[in-house]
Motif scaffolding. Structure first.
Motif, mmCIF file in Angstrom:
data_model
loop_
_atom_site.group_PDB
_atom_site.id
_atom_site.type_symbol
_atom_site.label_atom_id
_atom_site.label_comp_id
_atom_site.label_asym_id
_atom_site.label_seq_id
_atom_site.Cartn_x
_atom_site.Cartn_y
_atom_site.Cartn_z
ATOM 1 N N LYS A 88 11.265 59.485 -3.602
ATOM 2 C CA LYS A 88 12.048 59.554 -2.361
ATOM 3 C C LYS A 88 12.892 58.299 -2.165
ATOM 4 O O LYS A 88 14.040 58.374 -1.733
ATOM 5 N N LEU A 89 12.337 57.140 -2.490
ATOM 6 C CA LEU A 89 13.090 55.894 -2.377
ATOM 7 C C LEU A 89 14.259 55.888 -3.356
ATOM 8 O O LEU A 89 15.388 55.544 -2.996
ATOM 9 N N ALA A 91 15.795 58.440 -4.614
ATOM 10 C CA ALA A 91 16.778 59.412 -4.138
ATOM 11 C C ALA A 91 17.614 58.831 -3.001
ATOM 12 O O ALA A 91 18.834 59.014 -2.964
ATOM 13 N N SER A 92 16.975 58.109 -2.076
ATOM 14 C CA SER A 92 17.713 57.484 -0.972
ATOM 15 C C SER A 92 18.715 56.457 -1.485
ATOM 16 O O SER A 92 19.851 56.391 -1.012
ATOM 17 N N ILE A 93 18.291 55.667 -2.458
ATOM 18 C CA ILE A 93 19.187 54.666 -3.048
ATOM 19 C C ILE A 93 20.352 55.347 -3.751
ATOM 20 O O ILE A 93 21.516 54.968 -3.581
ATOM 21 N N LEU A 95 21.613 58.331 -3.239
ATOM 22 C CA LEU A 95 22.521 58.946 -2.270
ATOM 23 C C LEU A 95 23.379 57.900 -1.572
ATOM 24 O O LEU A 95 24.568 58.128 -1.327
ATOM 25 N N ALA A 96 22.796 56.750 -1.245
ATOM 26 C CA ALA A 96 23.582 55.681 -0.618
ATOM 27 C C ALA A 96 24.683 55.196 -1.563
ATOM 28 O O ALA A 96 25.825 54.972 -1.132
ATOM 29 N N GLU A 111 24.468 66.511 -2.570
ATOM 30 C CA GLU A 111 23.359 65.665 -2.116
ATOM 31 C C GLU A 111 22.017 66.220 -2.584
ATOM 32 O O GLU A 111 21.145 65.469 -3.013
ATOM 33 N N THR A 115 19.533 64.281 -5.136
ATOM 34 C CA THR A 115 18.138 64.026 -4.764
ATOM 35 C C THR A 115 17.195 64.567 -5.827
ATOM 36 O O THR A 115 16.231 63.905 -6.228
#
Length: 158
Positions: A88-89, A91-93, A95-96, A111, A115
């Motif tokens: 999850k981390l 994926a967040s990075i 996407l950012a 997106e 992810t």
């Protein structure tokens, strides 16, 4: 190769965990009773937790999803990673970074794909991080990437 069903995968996981109930299996995956029931009703497997959980317990993804091989990987196949990567981390990075590098915002489909790929990349990383650099590592990465990609294609919602 047939697409795995919720019932089949959960039955295999119950067997591997020696769980007495499916509610217990759901708890292992971090699902409430109602979330488990909703997933069962829709036939939607919780891949975001299922594959990392199986990997952490040395449960073979090939066996869990497709009934191929034995329930547990050989202990030699599991190489302790240098650092565990949180899907999850990552994926967040990712996407950012995707949003920051584009003039137009990514579509919802882009997106979701980003992810999914970031999550798969973290799973591959966690499996190969402890393998010494070189041809063996490259082959292991290719093998893991092909296996996860095959599973992702088969399991992709229609």
């Amino acid at each position: 190769m047939r697409k795995p069903t919720f019932e089949t995968v959960m039955a295999r996981l119950k067997e591997a965990l020696k769980a007495s109930t499916f509610a217990e299996v759901g708890r292992y995956l971090g699902l409430t009773t109602s979330a488990y029931a909703n997933r069962k009703r829709s036939g939607s497997l919780p891949f975001e937790t299922l594959l990392p959980f199986a990997d952490s317990r040395n449960i073979s993804a090939d066996w869990l999803l497709f009934g191929i091989g034995t329930p547990f990987r050989d202990s030699d196949e599991r190489v302790a990673p240098i650092a565990e990567i949180d899907p999850k981390l990552l994926a967040s990075i990712y996407l950012a970074l995707l949003r920051a590098m584009r003039s137009e915002p990514p579509t919802q489909q882009e997106e979701l794909e980003a992810t999914r790929l970031a999550g798969l990349a973290s799973l591959v990383y966690n499996r190969v991080a402890g393998v010494p650099d070189g041809a063996a590592r490259d082959a292991f990465i290719r093998n893991e990437a092909h296996g996860f990609a095959r599973a992702a294609r088969i399991l992709q919602p229609e």
